[in-house]
Design a protein around this motif. Sequence first.
Motif, PDB file in Angstrom:
ATOM      1  N   PRO A 286       0.742   5.166  -0.741  1.00 58.26           N
ATOM      2  CA  PRO A 286       1.189   4.763   0.589  1.00 58.26           C
ATOM      3  C   PRO A 286       0.773   3.318   0.881  1.00 58.26           C
ATOM      4  O   PRO A 286      -0.314   2.888   0.487  1.00 58.26           O
ATOM      5  CB  PRO A 286       0.431   5.722   1.520  1.00 58.26           C
ATOM      6  CG  PRO A 286       0.168   6.929   0.684  1.00 58.26           C
ATOM      7  CD  PRO A 286      -0.070   6.395  -0.696  1.00 58.26           C
ATOM      8  N   GLY A 287       1.656   2.586   1.538  1.00 52.75           N
ATOM      9  CA  GLY A 287       1.319   1.230   1.941  1.00 52.75           C
ATOM     10  C   GLY A 287       1.437   0.200   0.841  1.00 52.75           C
ATOM     11  O   GLY A 287       0.812  -0.852   0.934  1.00 52.75           O
ATOM     12  N   GLU A 288       2.209   0.463  -0.194  1.00 53.46           N
ATOM     13  CA  GLU A 288       2.457  -0.605  -1.166  1.00 53.46           C
ATOM     14  C   GLU A 288       3.928  -0.585  -1.572  1.00 53.46           C
ATOM     15  O   GLU A 288       4.590   0.452  -1.539  1.00 53.46           O
ATOM     16  CB  GLU A 288       1.521  -0.531  -2.380  1.00 53.46           C
ATOM     17  CG  GLU A 288       1.637   0.705  -3.236  1.00 53.46           C
ATOM     18  CD  GLU A 288       0.592   0.759  -4.363  1.00 53.46           C
ATOM     19  OE1 GLU A 288      -0.269  -0.127  -4.493  1.00 53.46           O
ATOM     20  OE2 GLU A 288       0.644   1.738  -5.134  1.00 53.46           O
ATOM     21  N   SER A 289       4.427  -1.779  -1.950  1.00 51.37           N
ATOM     22  CA  SER A 289       5.798  -1.873  -2.444  1.00 51.37           C
ATOM     23  C   SER A 289       5.831  -1.469  -3.909  1.00 51.37           C
ATOM     24  O   SER A 289       4.782  -1.299  -4.545  1.00 51.37           O
ATOM     25  CB  SER A 289       6.303  -3.313  -2.287  1.00 51.37           C
ATOM     26  OG  SER A 289       5.605  -4.157  -3.184  1.00 51.37           O
TER      27      SER A 289
END
Lengths: 408, 408
Positions: A286-289
């Motif tokens: 979660p929270g990364e490309s």
Amino acid sequence: MGHPTPDLPVLAEDNSMLSRRFGREVANYFSGSPLNRISFLRTDYGFLRAAFAHPSASFLLLDNLSPSAKDYANLSYVTRDIVVPLTGEEPFKTSEEEQLKSFNSAITQPVVLFLGIDEKDPDFQYRDYKGKPYFAVDVTPKGTIETKAKSIVDIVKASGVSFVDGRRLLSLKAPDAAIYAEARALLDWNSRNPFCGGCGQRTTSINAGWKRACPPTDLAGVPEGGAPKEREDCPTRHGISNLCFPRTDPTVIMAIVSADGTKILLGRNKRFPPNWFSTLAGFLEPGESIEEAVRRETWEESGVTVGRVVIHSSQPWPFPANLMIGAIGQATPDGETIHLGHDEELTDARWFSFDEVREGIKFGISGLGEPAPAGYREGALRLPPQTAIAHQLILAVLKGYLEAVPKI
Amino acid sequence: MGHPTPDLPVLAEDNSMLSRRFGREVANYFSGSPLNRISFLRTDYGFLRAAFAHPSASFLLLDNLSPSAKDYANLSYVTRDIVVPLTGEEPFKTSEEEQLKSFNSAITQPVVLFLGIDEKDPDFQYRDYKGKPYFAVDVTPKGTIETKAKSIVDIVKASGVSFVDGRRLLSLKAPDAAIYAEARALLDWNSRNPFCGGCGQRTTSINAGWKRACPPTDLAGVPEGGAPKEREDCPTRHGISNLCFPRTDPTVIMAIVSADGTKILLGRNKRFPPNWFSTLAGFLEPGESIEEAVRRETWEESGVTVGRVVIHSSQPWPFPANLMIGAIGQATPDGETIHLGHDEELTDARWFSFDEVREGIKFGISGLGEPAPAGYREGALRLPPQTAIAHQLILAVLKGYLEAVPKI
């Protein structure tokens, strides 16, 4: 609607045309379904009832997630009459609302999963939608349906059909592979989530296997005709919760090329046979490309730092619920030193020259549990088969995919 | 390791260079974290203890998922002394094994989430890893920690800090946006999953917020010094289960261009203000590739059939746990007729000329709940802001992204 049929690329020396790199879509194994899922009709019990009842309907059976098959290259589908002793004549008789009201946690419910319609065979019609309906049924003998399910398994086996290990199903034709991937992923999700993560109470499968609801009442222990018991409140009943819907875990998998464009980074873990290597991979968090996940996982597993990243293709991987997102990346000139001491997930990681990898592609390809093919030179590089996206990423690198992408 | 800092493209008329389309990576809002997550150290309680204790450690607080902030453009971090009354001096004192043994389902555990280290500020060191540690702490007043958590919220508010609505946090600087996305997604996942989907018993947060385990024993109701009670067996304790790890839901979002390359397909739902449109989007399902999901969702929502699909960029979207995978697709020549009757999710979908969309980008940009900007012509197209990947996909189309990709 136009469903593309997979067109698994084969090793080709031609790397001259840009169109071969970007113009064509790589449809990996387990994608390329022939079915239109018409997902919006999963809540239409009139549709489900009609589709289930239609004589053309085809049913794939899964026993402990192993599908009914003729052999490792062909799935085997059965007709409605085979499953009815387990599912009943009309498993979609009542609406979602009625189904929730009649929920009884003491009764095991067989999951009947709607997969989609094959529009090439438009015998069945509902509203404007025409096609042969496909379902999957979980025939795992368990709970209160143990005897009925076991009986179906026995009948089907007596007719010469087997239930085969899904992990060895790597030579199916593309349409069957995609149908199996859909069926396995969904039945697995249903069987993994008998309870609600939000409140701990039992859940039930609705919408033909595509949603698990936490019913507000329970008929378990209530005398015939009595009012169902209220259950504790649950957060998933207020608004839409992702806990009720199938889970898919995005995963990055990447072929990393050296800064000078002459070597590929491959790694191995302790489960691999000797000399067997593959591309690095890991879960996106979660929270990364996607690009950030590629850089993080490569550095954590191998110590190599990655500059530019190009997304290549994707592959559904139903063991249990991954979306493999394939990328090709390039190491930074000062970041090529291999260090396995960060997360210690790999037992080895190495830079291989394109020549070594070409030999591996020619003579070292096999499934993970299979012996090396004829022509294999002892000690040489072994690599995953064409059905693995890792293989396709390696091929794309050899074919010059990254060279076609201007540097950042 | 090299972490890219986001470089949100602005509207530019230059569409001549291939490198502007493929060479540069588009880092969308909520990606571009300044932190190295060193994810393999989340199980190293010696590391966590040292990082938590270090004077440079920074703590983001979330109350009901709303972060501590100075205003809508700046998060506010606090120091260790502020959180200790809730977390205790040493929340990572015991190993994972010890933590599971001391599990007590009657006690609410505050989640202390390790986010990563900022290597630009290398004051803290553990083994070879240097950087300022970042944590997030869930200070939602609830359960047995209600009073302590409330007290921290009050103290922080008294110092002029607010807890702001995360959905309105669209003007943070990129590093703060990414830190907030990571914190929100993980704390939300922890708070949504207090129970085990596999067995229905209470779970507990371990590995600094990155795993939820189903402990084999429980100390609830056991007298001081007594042996913990055995709990029912759970499938997640045998082997690795994805139920124990954070969930991320892959979502496709796509700018669809007409077959002749002159129009863009946009849609609206009933929550949008008048004249506000965006790109279509939907969840990727198990057993389909990214391109298949783009085609399925576009057809289901709008009736339009899509041929080629090119993946553009991705965006973590922490409401609650999405990975938005942005694509640009092209309609087939005979598949451009709009039909909203399939899944009825959209109230409208239309083809807009590039000129209409250019005007929308110039004068119709705003957040979803915000008024149209100065210069907006009543009745003209309104569009989502730069922080939305939808905006970036539309920009990429206007800049000729698809033209640079040869047709299949």
